[in-house]
Design a protein around this motif. Structure first.
Motif, PDB file in Angstrom:
ATOM      1  N   GLY A 156       0.789  -1.223   0.000  1.00 43.02           N
ATOM      2  CA  GLY A 156       0.000   0.000   0.000  1.00 43.02           C
ATOM      3  C   GLY A 156       0.820   1.272   0.000  1.00 43.02           C
ATOM      4  N   LEU A 157       2.126   1.162  -0.247  1.00 39.46           N
ATOM      5  CA  LEU A 157       2.997   2.330  -0.169  1.00 39.46           C
ATOM      6  C   LEU A 157       2.674   3.370  -1.251  1.00 39.46           C
ATOM      7  CD1 LEU A 157       5.487   3.706   1.120  1.00 39.46           C
ATOM      8  CD2 LEU A 157       6.923   2.377  -0.457  1.00 39.46           C
ATOM      9  N   PHE A 158       2.297   2.909  -2.430  1.00 41.18           N
ATOM     10  CA  PHE A 158       2.061   3.822  -3.554  1.00 41.18           C
ATOM     11  C   PHE A 158       0.603   3.841  -3.991  1.00 41.18           C
ATOM     12  CE2 PHE A 158       6.387   2.074  -3.966  1.00 41.18           C
ATOM     13  CZ  PHE A 158       7.137   3.233  -3.867  1.00 41.18           C
ATOM     14  N   ASP A 159      -0.301   3.333  -3.175  1.00 40.55           N
ATOM     15  CA  ASP A 159      -1.706   3.220  -3.595  1.00 40.55           C
ATOM     16  C   ASP A 159      -2.331   4.570  -3.934  1.00 40.55           C
ATOM     17  OD1 ASP A 159      -1.553   0.544  -3.385  1.00 40.55           O
ATOM     18  OD2 ASP A 159      -2.784   0.344  -1.571  1.00 40.55           O
ATOM     19  N   ASP A 160      -2.042   5.591  -3.139  1.00 37.87           N
ATOM     20  CA  ASP A 160      -2.636   6.907  -3.408  1.00 37.87           C
ATOM     21  C   ASP A 160      -2.106   7.512  -4.708  1.00 37.87           C
ATOM     22  OD1 ASP A 160      -0.133   7.050  -2.186  1.00 37.87           O
ATOM     23  OD2 ASP A 160      -0.498   9.111  -1.506  1.00 37.87           O
ATOM     24  N   LEU A 161      -0.827   7.245  -5.028  1.00 35.69           N
ATOM     25  CA  LEU A 161      -0.261   7.739  -6.285  1.00 35.69           C
ATOM     26  C   LEU A 161      -0.856   7.006  -7.476  1.00 35.69           C
ATOM     27  CD1 LEU A 161       3.516   8.113  -5.318  1.00 35.69           C
ATOM     28  CD2 LEU A 161       1.700   9.823  -5.236  1.00 35.69           C
ATOM     29  N   PHE A 162      -1.082   5.706  -7.321  1.00 35.17           N
ATOM     30  CA  PHE A 162      -1.691   4.943  -8.398  1.00 35.17           C
ATOM     31  C   PHE A 162      -3.126   5.400  -8.655  1.00 35.17           C
ATOM     32  CE2 PHE A 162       1.348   1.288  -7.305  1.00 35.17           C
ATOM     33  CZ  PHE A 162       2.264   1.713  -8.259  1.00 35.17           C
ATOM     34  N   GLN A 163      -3.857   5.712  -7.605  1.00 38.43           N
ATOM     35  CA  GLN A 163      -5.221   6.196  -7.776  1.00 38.43           C
ATOM     36  C   GLN A 163      -5.251   7.550  -8.489  1.00 38.43           C
ATOM     37  OE1 GLN A 163      -7.078   6.233  -3.935  1.00 38.43           O
ATOM     38  NE2 GLN A 163      -7.051   3.985  -3.708  1.00 38.43           N
ATOM     39  N   LYS A 164      -4.192   8.342  -8.304  1.00 37.51           N
ATOM     40  CA  LYS A 164      -4.145   9.673  -8.894  1.00 37.51           C
ATOM     41  C   LYS A 164      -3.699   9.646 -10.351  1.00 37.51           C
ATOM     42  CE  LYS A 164      -1.944  14.213  -8.241  1.00 37.51           C
ATOM     43  NZ  LYS A 164      -0.993  15.006  -7.401  1.00 37.51           N
ATOM     44  N   TYR A 165      -2.709   8.804 -10.671  1.00 34.82           N
ATOM     45  CA  TYR A 165      -2.090   8.865 -11.994  1.00 34.82           C
ATOM     46  C   TYR A 165      -2.435   7.683 -12.904  1.00 34.82           C
ATOM     47  CZ  TYR A 165       0.912  12.537 -10.044  1.00 34.82           C
ATOM     48  OH  TYR A 165       1.384  13.695  -9.456  1.00 34.82           O
ATOM     49  N   THR A 166      -3.014   6.618 -12.380  1.00 37.50           N
ATOM     50  CA  THR A 166      -3.271   5.434 -13.202  1.00 37.50           C
ATOM     51  C   THR A 166      -4.754   5.072 -13.186  1.00 37.50           C
ATOM     52  OG1 THR A 166      -2.930   3.798 -11.438  1.00 37.50           O
ATOM     53  CG2 THR A 166      -0.983   4.582 -12.618  1.00 37.50           C
ATOM     54  N   ALA A 167      -5.164   4.412 -14.260  1.00 36.55           N
ATOM     55  CA  ALA A 167      -6.531   3.884 -14.328  1.00 36.55           C
ATOM     56  C   ALA A 167      -6.597   2.454 -13.818  1.00 36.55           C
ATOM     57  CB  ALA A 167      -7.031   3.936 -15.773  1.00 36.55           C
ATOM     58  N   GLN A 168      -5.444   1.798 -13.801  1.00 37.78           N
ATOM     59  CA  GLN A 168      -5.403   0.409 -13.355  1.00 37.78           C
ATOM     60  C   GLN A 168      -3.972   0.061 -12.995  1.00 37.78           C
ATOM     61  OE1 GLN A 168      -7.473  -2.367 -15.949  1.00 37.78           O
ATOM     62  NE2 GLN A 168      -5.948  -3.951 -15.541  1.00 37.78           N
ATOM     63  N   HIS A 169      -3.781  -0.720 -11.948  1.00 36.40           N
ATOM     64  CA  HIS A 169      -2.437  -1.137 -11.563  1.00 36.40           C
ATOM     65  C   HIS A 169      -2.494  -2.514 -10.928  1.00 36.40           C
ATOM     66  CE1 HIS A 169      -3.927   0.398  -7.700  1.00 36.40           C
ATOM     67  NE2 HIS A 169      -3.013  -0.381  -7.129  1.00 36.40           N
ATOM     68  N   GLU A 170      -1.375  -3.217 -11.051  1.00 40.56           N
ATOM     69  CA  GLU A 170      -1.288  -4.567 -10.489  1.00 40.56           C
ATOM     70  C   GLU A 170       0.166  -4.866 -10.149  1.00 40.56           C
ATOM     71  OE1 GLU A 170      -2.106  -9.251 -11.741  1.00 40.56           O
ATOM     72  OE2 GLU A 170      -2.532  -7.608 -13.149  1.00 40.56           O
ATOM     73  N   LEU A 171       0.403  -5.367  -8.947  1.00 38.03           N
ATOM     74  CA  LEU A 171       1.746  -5.761  -8.532  1.00 38.03           C
ATOM     75  C   LEU A 171       2.035  -7.148  -9.091  1.00 38.03           C
ATOM     76  CD1 LEU A 171       4.317  -5.215  -6.881  1.00 38.03           C
ATOM     77  CD2 LEU A 171       3.139  -6.211  -4.892  1.00 38.03           C
ATOM     78  N   LEU A 172       3.023  -7.244  -9.975  1.00 41.58           N
ATOM     79  CA  LEU A 172       3.327  -8.508 -10.633  1.00 41.58           C
ATOM     80  C   LEU A 172       4.279  -9.374  -9.826  1.00 41.58           C
ATOM     81  CD1 LEU A 172       3.789  -7.346 -14.352  1.00 41.58           C
ATOM     82  CD2 LEU A 172       1.743  -8.259 -13.250  1.00 41.58           C
ATOM     83  N   ARG A 173       5.353  -8.765  -9.330  1.00 44.70           N
ATOM     84  CA  ARG A 173       6.340  -9.549  -8.596  1.00 44.70           C
ATOM     85  C   ARG A 173       7.186  -8.635  -7.722  1.00 44.70           C
ATOM     86  NH1 ARG A 173       8.018  -9.377 -13.897  1.00 44.70           N
ATOM     87  NH2 ARG A 173      10.009  -8.302 -14.274  1.00 44.70           N
ATOM     88  N   VAL A 174       7.806  -9.234  -6.739  1.00 45.86           N
ATOM     89  CA  VAL A 174       8.722  -8.536  -5.827  1.00 45.86           C
ATOM     90  C   VAL A 174       9.991  -9.369  -5.721  1.00 45.86           C
ATOM     91  CG1 VAL A 174       9.085  -7.626  -3.505  1.00 45.86           C
ATOM     92  CG2 VAL A 174       6.782  -7.607  -4.506  1.00 45.86           C
ATOM     93  N   GLN A 195       1.298   9.414 -22.282  1.00 52.86           N
ATOM     94  CA  GLN A 195       2.681   9.751 -21.985  1.00 52.86           C
ATOM     95  C   GLN A 195       2.982   9.504 -20.501  1.00 52.86           C
ATOM     96  OE1 GLN A 195       4.802  10.512 -24.396  1.00 52.86           O
ATOM     97  NE2 GLN A 195       3.146  10.483 -25.927  1.00 52.86           N
ATOM     98  N   ILE A 196       4.239   9.218 -20.223  1.00 48.95           N
ATOM     99  CA  ILE A 196       4.666   9.001 -18.844  1.00 48.95           C
ATOM    100  C   ILE A 196       4.811  10.358 -18.163  1.00 48.95           C
ATOM    101  CG2 ILE A 196       6.459   8.039 -17.355  1.00 48.95           C
ATOM    102  CD1 ILE A 196       7.147   6.119 -19.602  1.00 48.95           C
ATOM    103  N   SER A 197       4.071  10.575 -17.105  1.00 47.95           N
ATOM    104  CA  SER A 197       4.046  11.871 -16.424  1.00 47.95           C
ATOM    105  C   SER A 197       5.286  12.043 -15.545  1.00 47.95           C
ATOM    106  CB  SER A 197       2.775  11.989 -15.573  1.00 47.95           C
ATOM    107  OG  SER A 197       2.809  13.161 -14.790  1.00 47.95           O
ATOM    108  N   LYS A 198       5.960  13.181 -15.702  1.00 49.60           N
ATOM    109  CA  LYS A 198       7.116  13.486 -14.857  1.00 49.60           C
ATOM    110  C   LYS A 198       6.683  13.671 -13.401  1.00 49.60           C
ATOM    111  CE  LYS A 198      10.967  16.733 -14.318  1.00 49.60           C
ATOM    112  NZ  LYS A 198      10.688  17.027 -12.910  1.00 49.60           N
ATOM    113  N   ALA A 199       5.499  14.243 -13.199  1.00 50.98           N
ATOM    114  CA  ALA A 199       5.009  14.434 -11.830  1.00 50.98           C
ATOM    115  C   ALA A 199       4.806  13.093 -11.137  1.00 50.98           C
ATOM    116  CB  ALA A 199       3.710  15.231 -11.860  1.00 50.98           C
ATOM    117  N   PHE A 200       4.361  12.084 -11.888  1.00 52.57           N
ATOM    118  CA  PHE A 200       4.173  10.753 -11.335  1.00 52.57           C
ATOM    119  C   PHE A 200       5.499  10.180 -10.861  1.00 52.57           C
ATOM    120  CE2 PHE A 200       3.262   6.101 -12.437  1.00 52.57           C
ATOM    121  CZ  PHE A 200       2.813   5.826 -11.158  1.00 52.57           C
TER     122      PHE A 200
END
Length: 225
Positions: A156-174, A195-200
């Motif tokens: 959950g470290l980046f969940d708020d950033l993913f909600q802001k900048y992405t429409a969908q995300h999934e953790l594949l591997r660690v 495009q890949i956002s610099k702010a992201f």
């Protein structure tokens, strides 16, 4: 007139005039097929050169075994000894190889008119499909790799950033790196913008201690065939 145009140039026996005509036609058609493959596509010189010569090579083999069952079996056995140890190519590379082989088969049997007609029809269809938005994906999924220190809890470290900048995300591997002192998180993300956002990336850097971040398209094209 049309029947004569699409008739085979090989009648009963193969003479040097037919061999020369078919070989030159194969080379010309191979170069034309190579130009179609290079249109709006990334390529290597070795693959392009091989693709240009492939129709002539297939044509020579077909002319050698034409009407000779024993020679056909011998050539098939010789080719079965060859092992192509290489990574799989992209769909367009494989299609171009079949395209070039079909041209070589047609010229090898003497049907130069059929080969030219096939080149025109399939070549135009190829150019149209790859120059338009036919079957283009509406969204572009990207692979995001984030390196974090082992002291951080990645859950959950980046969940708020993913909600802001992405429409969908999934953790594949660690996985652990640097002798276990770092974690590398690999995500499959679908950005809100193409495009890949610099702010992201800047917001992620503030969370992971300015360690490595890699974000790009998922690789589907190999370097060599």
């Amino acid at each position: 007139m049309l029947n004569t145009l699409f008739a085979s140039v090989i009648t009963t026996t193969v003479n040097w005039q037919a061999i020369l005509l078919c070989t030159l036609s194969s080379l010309i058609l191979g170069i034309a097929a190579t130009g179609i493959y290079c249109y709006k596509n990334m390529y290597t010189k070795s693959f392009v050169a091989t693709l240009a010569l492939l129709p002539a090579m297939v044509q020579i083999v077909i002319m050698l075994v034409n009407g000779n069952l024993g020679a056909g079996v011998a050539v098939m056995g010789a080719f079965s000894l060859v092992r192509f140890r290489s990574v799989p190519g992209s769909a367009r590379e494989i299609g171009s190889l079949f395209f070039a082989m079909a041209l070589g088969l047609a010229t090898g049997m003497g049907y130069i008119g059929y080969a030219v007609l096939f080149l025109i029809i399939v070549g135009i269809a190829n150019l149209v499909l790859y120059s338009t938005k036919f079957a283009s994906p509406r969204y572009v999924d990207r692979e995001l790799k984030i390196t974090i220190p082992e002291s951080l809890d990645y859950d959950g470290l980046f969940d708020d950033l993913f909600q802001k900048y992405t429409a969908q995300h999934e953790l594949l591997r660690v996985r652990t790196t640097n002798m276990g002192s770092l974690y590398e998180l690999c995500y499959l993300v679908r950005l809100n913008d193409r495009q890949i956002s610099k702010a992201f990336l800047d917001d992620i850097r503030c969370r992971n201690g300015n360690l490595n971040i890699v974000c790009g398209k998922i690789s589907t094209v190999r370097d060599e065939l």
